[in-house]
Scaffold this active site. Structure first.
Site, PDB file in Angstrom:
ATOM      1  N   CYS A   2       0.838  -0.828  -0.496  1.00  0.00           N
ATOM      2  CA  CYS A   2       0.098   0.202   0.481  1.00  0.00           C
ATOM      3  C   CYS A   2       0.666   1.337  -0.369  1.00  0.00           C
ATOM      4  O   CYS A   2       1.865   1.585   0.466  1.00  0.00           O
ATOM      5  CB  CYS A   2      -1.060  -0.284   1.504  1.00  0.00           C
ATOM      6  SG  CYS A   2      -2.152  -1.699   0.913  1.00  0.00           S
ATOM      7  N   ARG A  27       5.155   0.082  -6.471  1.00  0.00           N
ATOM      8  CA  ARG A  27       5.147  -1.114  -5.013  1.00  0.00           C
ATOM      9  C   ARG A  27       4.271  -2.020  -4.820  1.00  0.00           C
ATOM     10  O   ARG A  27       4.717  -3.363  -4.733  1.00  0.00           O
ATOM     11  CB  ARG A  27       4.918   0.113  -3.871  1.00  0.00           C
ATOM     12  CG  ARG A  27       6.064   1.128  -3.230  1.00  0.00           C
ATOM     13  CD  ARG A  27       5.361   1.957  -2.512  1.00  0.00           C
ATOM     14  NE  ARG A  27       5.025   1.592  -1.373  1.00  0.00           N
ATOM     15  CZ  ARG A  27       5.378   1.515  -0.669  1.00  0.00           C
ATOM     16  NH1 ARG A  27       7.028   2.125  -0.576  1.00  0.00           N
ATOM     17  NH2 ARG A  27       5.409   0.896   0.980  1.00  0.00           N
ATOM     18  N   TRP A  73      -2.336  -2.606  -1.582  1.00  0.00           N
ATOM     19  CA  TRP A  73      -2.160  -3.949  -2.280  1.00  0.00           C
ATOM     20  C   TRP A  73      -3.099  -4.813  -0.615  1.00  0.00           C
ATOM     21  O   TRP A  73      -2.562  -5.131   0.849  1.00  0.00           O
ATOM     22  CB  TRP A  73      -1.325  -4.322  -1.399  1.00  0.00           C
ATOM     23  CG  TRP A  73      -0.240  -5.119  -2.120  1.00  0.00           C
ATOM     24  CD1 TRP A  73       0.320  -5.438  -3.586  1.00  0.00           C
ATOM     25  CD2 TRP A  73       0.391  -6.451  -1.327  1.00  0.00           C
ATOM     26  NE1 TRP A  73       0.709  -7.182  -2.825  1.00  0.00           N
ATOM     27  CE2 TRP A  73       1.000  -7.617  -2.174  1.00  0.00           C
ATOM     28  CE3 TRP A  73      -0.440  -6.283  -0.078  1.00  0.00           C
ATOM     29  CZ2 TRP A  73       1.082  -8.291  -1.876  1.00  0.00           C
ATOM     30  CZ3 TRP A  73       0.290  -7.663   0.426  1.00  0.00           C
ATOM     31  CH2 TRP A  73       0.830  -9.066  -0.272  1.00  0.00           C
ATOM     32  N   ASN A  99      -2.024   2.411   5.733  1.00  0.00           N
ATOM     33  CA  ASN A  99      -1.180   1.452   5.859  1.00  0.00           C
ATOM     34  C   ASN A  99      -0.751   0.883   6.481  1.00  0.00           C
ATOM     35  O   ASN A  99      -1.200   1.182   7.727  1.00  0.00           O
ATOM     36  CB  ASN A  99       0.114   2.229   5.118  1.00  0.00           C
ATOM     37  CG  ASN A  99      -0.108   2.221   3.789  1.00  0.00           C
ATOM     38  OD1 ASN A  99      -0.778   2.262   2.531  1.00  0.00           O
ATOM     39  ND2 ASN A  99       1.393   2.653   3.113  1.00  0.00           N
ATOM     40  N   GLY A 100      -0.839  -0.644   6.541  1.00  0.00           N
ATOM     41  CA  GLY A 100      -1.043  -1.811   7.627  1.00  0.00           C
ATOM     42  C   GLY A 100      -1.676  -2.233   8.001  1.00  0.00           C
ATOM     43  O   GLY A 100      -2.774  -2.620   7.538  1.00  0.00           O
ATOM     44  N   GLU A 481      18.967 -17.488  -5.116  1.00  0.00           N
ATOM     45  CA  GLU A 481      18.588 -16.150  -5.577  1.00  0.00           C
ATOM     46  C   GLU A 481      18.001 -16.593  -7.097  1.00  0.00           C
ATOM     47  O   GLU A 481      17.156 -15.787  -7.717  1.00  0.00           O
ATOM     48  CB  GLU A 481      19.862 -14.638  -5.834  1.00  0.00           C
ATOM     49  CG  GLU A 481      19.332 -13.702  -6.312  1.00  0.00           C
ATOM     50  CD  GLU A 481      18.048 -12.871  -6.110  1.00  0.00           C
ATOM     51  OE1 GLU A 481      17.017 -13.390  -4.451  1.00  0.00           O
ATOM     52  OE2 GLU A 481      17.642 -11.918  -6.674  1.00  0.00           O
ATOM     53  N   LYS A 485      14.655 -15.482  -8.587  1.00  0.00           N
ATOM     54  CA  LYS A 485      14.030 -14.337  -9.955  1.00  0.00           C
ATOM     55  C   LYS A 485      13.529 -14.747 -10.928  1.00  0.00           C
ATOM     56  O   LYS A 485      12.401 -14.366 -10.921  1.00  0.00           O
ATOM     57  CB  LYS A 485      15.183 -14.405 -10.509  1.00  0.00           C
ATOM     58  CG  LYS A 485      15.945 -13.249 -10.074  1.00  0.00           C
ATOM     59  CD  LYS A 485      16.067 -11.370  -9.751  1.00  0.00           C
ATOM     60  CE  LYS A 485      14.991 -11.264  -8.587  1.00  0.00           C
ATOM     61  NZ  LYS A 485      14.991 -11.031  -7.477  1.00  0.00           N
ATOM     62  N   GLU A 488       9.426 -15.656  -9.651  1.00  0.00           N
ATOM     63  CA  GLU A 488       9.074 -14.616  -9.089  1.00  0.00           C
ATOM     64  C   GLU A 488       8.535 -13.353 -10.017  1.00  0.00           C
ATOM     65  O   GLU A 488       7.393 -13.004 -10.422  1.00  0.00           O
ATOM     66  CB  GLU A 488      10.157 -13.105  -8.552  1.00  0.00           C
ATOM     67  CG  GLU A 488       9.935 -13.135  -7.232  1.00  0.00           C
ATOM     68  CD  GLU A 488      11.247 -12.076  -7.051  1.00  0.00           C
ATOM     69  OE1 GLU A 488      11.194 -11.443  -5.895  1.00  0.00           O
ATOM     70  OE2 GLU A 488      12.602 -11.818  -7.540  1.00  0.00           O
ATOM     71  N   HIS A 504      18.614 -36.707  -2.611  1.00  0.00           N
ATOM     72  CA  HIS A 504      17.263 -37.479  -1.642  1.00  0.00           C
ATOM     73  C   HIS A 504      16.535 -36.868  -1.518  1.00  0.00           C
ATOM     74  O   HIS A 504      15.187 -37.244  -0.614  1.00  0.00           O
ATOM     75  CB  HIS A 504      18.474 -36.272   0.134  1.00  0.00           C
ATOM     76  CG  HIS A 504      19.746 -36.977   0.149  1.00  0.00           C
ATOM     77  ND1 HIS A 504      19.904 -38.526   0.729  1.00  0.00           N
ATOM     78  CD2 HIS A 504      20.866 -36.153   0.422  1.00  0.00           C
ATOM     79  CE1 HIS A 504      21.255 -38.506   0.677  1.00  0.00           C
ATOM     80  NE2 HIS A 504      21.434 -37.345   0.343  1.00  0.00           N
ATOM     81  N   LYS A 603       7.041  -4.697  -3.291  1.00  0.00           N
ATOM     82  CA  LYS A 603       8.269  -4.305  -3.806  1.00  0.00           C
ATOM     83  C   LYS A 603       8.850  -3.922  -1.963  1.00  0.00           C
ATOM     84  O   LYS A 603      10.126  -4.194  -1.566  1.00  0.00           O
ATOM     85  CB  LYS A 603       8.582  -2.395  -4.620  1.00  0.00           C
ATOM     86  CG  LYS A 603       9.984  -1.707  -4.384  1.00  0.00           C
ATOM     87  CD  LYS A 603      10.734  -3.126  -5.625  1.00  0.00           C
ATOM     88  CE  LYS A 603      12.095  -2.336  -4.600  1.00  0.00           C
ATOM     89  NZ  LYS A 603      13.046  -3.852  -5.566  1.00  0.00           N
TER      90      LYS A 603
END
Ligand code: G6P
Length: 608
Positions: A2, A27, A73, A99-100, A481, A485, A488, A504, A603
């Protein structure tokens, strides 16, 4: 996540609010809205979907000099028009953006009694509580805000306006950033600097438990008990206003190709060639403090965590100080033992990630010393840590981190050199390490030159449903990473595994349809990793080798080889990581994904 924008001043508010919302878009959001006070009335417009939808609903002109805006969001309630912010009080005399998360929303609603809610959000209750308190106490919005906040359990960044005080904006913060922007005859506020930098470079960060009143001519900040808070402003350094896609299709691409410069900026002025060590001014630790450190614990979320894992391996291998990395949220919830001789390092691009901030506070509460590796200057984590190293990566807009990740690795390389030289590492080896770091930008540029080759491999496998990323020890952190990537931004299911773990379990899933990206740095473990390659080949899986070795067995076993320049193990991960970013980028482009704003992701995650 948000975003909040607010404006009061001599200009028309609506275009500034819409512009601010656009600057917050990166964001991640699913709906947006604005409210203004016009002719002593609160007027609100909101819409699910992109800001363009909201804009299409606005009247041709809105005559108002004060207003608030929000990108949402979804957390409580689906991304619908009704759930979008701002939320009005029942009599529509005041409106809020939040926000929150309000955790005791049910208790607050029960206390309020008979109210007809227009949305499924937790935030709406704030508007009703404020209005109820103003009526009950016959008080102003700021008094009501302070009173209401004493009853809230949860996190918030809030902006509110009311028709009774048509030039005034009330702000509040606890756990979710709010920044005031000081203009001439105008004042702004936002949850993120990027929404302010076009209008002013002079900003004030609200701290938790503070409430601010903005009028066109100034601001006043108080604590919840109404006592004044002493605030000073800071000047923004980065010119966020000039930051754009640089002529490319996506911010992500620009941020990938920016990386040679990013690393140069991060290490600039920090290579101490006289003593063959690193010079890091903001650590607040003298050489004696460095010697006291017996263990290092690194904390972060997402890509920052993976950078931390790579960093742990760099620091431990050079300094022989036991070092590991852990997800910040897991750490704080397991009632961690905080040790006097352990150095805690928190890593965050935004400096606002809720869990990383909460872990910082938990460590400090127990008496631990926390260093921050942060990109965003003046962010909450940067302000609260005991010492720090700014990444100097510049703005990063794309949700998926690339250049900030590489800058984090550069900072860890500096720290590894510093701790290494404080212990075992000789001046000669120190000089080699500095040279390796200094040469890294050119080697990254060489990897960028492999783009066409990497893109052709990515295109070949873009339709796969699942991919594996395999590496051993430090190369495993590169694999983590790389998989992050790919998942995402392309939405291809991607998992990273240590090479030793393949047999395994995951080998059961390796088929001719699961490409395996194997990270093969030149090292004493290379032969062992080639054994893993044989295992994968035996299951007919396409193998993509990413290597800096010229061992010819790699070419025999792999279907495709991405050969990057040879480098010292200190920077191998950073250099190979760039090849994996390009791979993920081209997979996402081939699939037509929203590269800069991938679905469901934000973000900066400022809620738990
Ligand atoms: C979000 C972003 C990731 C980022 C993580 C940590 O999940 O989508 O790209 O790595 O937050 O962010 P930070 O700002 O703390 O580095």
């Amino acid at each position: 996540m948000c975003g909040i924008i607010a404006y009061t001043g001599h200009q028309q508010a609506a275009p500034i609010l819409i512009d601010g919302l656009r600057r917050l878009e990166y964001r991640g959001y699913d709906s947006a809205g604005i409210s203004v006070v016009s002719r002593k009335k609160v007027r609100t417009w909101k819409a699910s979907g992109k800001i363009a939808v909201l804009e299409s609903r606005l009247p041709e002109s809105i005559n108002a000099n004060c207003g608030i805006g929000h990108t949402r969001w979804a957390t409580h309630g689906a991304p619908t028009d009704e759930n979008a912010h701002p939320h009005n009080s029942a009599d529509e005399t005041l409106t809020i953006v939040h926000n929150g998360i309000i955790e005791n929303v049910d208790a607050l609603k029960a206390r309020l009694g008979d109210v007809e809610y227009q949305s499924e959000t937790d935030s709406e209750v704030l508007a009703h509580l404020l209005s109820h308190t103003m009526d009950l106490n016959n008080c102003s919005l700021v008094d009501a805000m302070r009173e209401v906040l004493t009853r809230i359990v949860g996190t918030y960044g809030i902006a509110a306006i009311s028709s009774a005080e048509s030039e005034k904006i009330i702000l509040a913060r606890s756990g979710s950033p709010v920044i005031i922007g000081i203009g001439e005859g105008e004042m702004l506020a936002a949850s993120d600097m990027s929404a302010l930098s076009r209008y002013t470079r002079e900003v004030v960060h609200l701290d938790d438990g503070e409430v601010a009143e903005l009028t066109p001519d100034g601001f006043a900040v108080t604590k919840l008990d109404a006592s004044p808070a002493d605030k000073s402003s800071m000047t923004l350094v980065n010119n966020l206003e000039d930051y754009d896609r640089g002529g490319y299709d996506h911010y992500l691409y620009r941020e990938i190709v920016d990386q040679p410069d990013t690393v140069r900026r991060t290490i600039s002025g920090r290579l101490d060639k006289r003593f063959n060590t690193a010079h890091l001014g903001g650590l607040n630790m003298d050489p004696r403090d460095l010697l006291q450190v017996q263990r290092i614990k690194i904390l972060g979320c997402g890509s920052a965590l993976y950078a931390g894992m790579s960093g742990a391996s760099m620091i431990e291998s050079l300094s022989r100080i036991p070092c590991d990395a852990e997800p910040a949220a897991e750490f704080r919830y397991r009632n961690p033992v905080i040790e006097a001789n352990t150095l805690y390092i928190v890593v965050s691009q935004s400096g606002e990630t809720f869990d990383t901030l909460a872990a910082t506070r938990e460590i400090q509460r127990k008496g631990g010393f926390v260093l921050g590796i942060v990109n965003s200057v003046g962010s909450t984590i940067a302000r609260e840590v005991d010492g720090g190293i700014y990444m100097h990566a510049g703005p990063e807009v794309s949700v998926a981190s690339t250049k900030a990740f590489t800058a984090m690795l550069s900072v860890f390389a500096l720290l590894a050199i510093l701790f290494g030289r404080a212990r075992d590492v000789s001046p000669q080896r120190g000089a080699q390490l500095l040279k390796a770091l200094e040469d890294a930008p050119d080697k990254i540029a060489d990897v960028l030159a492999l783009e066409t080759h990497i893109a052709s491999i990515a295109n070949k496998h873009a339709k796969c449903h699942s991919a594996f990323f395999i590496g051993r020890t430090a190369a495993f952190t590169v694999a983590l990473e790389g998989a992050q990537k790919l998942k995402e931004i392309s939405y291809i299911h991607a998992e990273a595994y240590p090479a030793s773990e393949l047999k395994h379990g995951p080998l059961a899933l390796v088929t001719s349809k699961t490409p395996c990206v194997v990270i093969l740095p030149e090292s004493e473990l290379l032969e062992k990793s080639l054994g893993t390659l044989e295992e994968i080949k035996a299951r007919s899986a396409p193998v993509i080798a990413v290597t800096d070795s010229d061992n010819s067995r790699i070419d025999k076993l792999a279907d495709d080889v991405i050969r990057v320049p040879r480098s010292d193990e200190l920077v191998q991960g950073m250099i190979m990581g760039v090849a994996l970013q390009i791979y993920a980028y081209h997979s996402a482009v081939a699939l037509g994904r929203d590269v800069d704003q991938p679905r469901n992701l934000a973000k900066s995650v400022t809620v738990e």
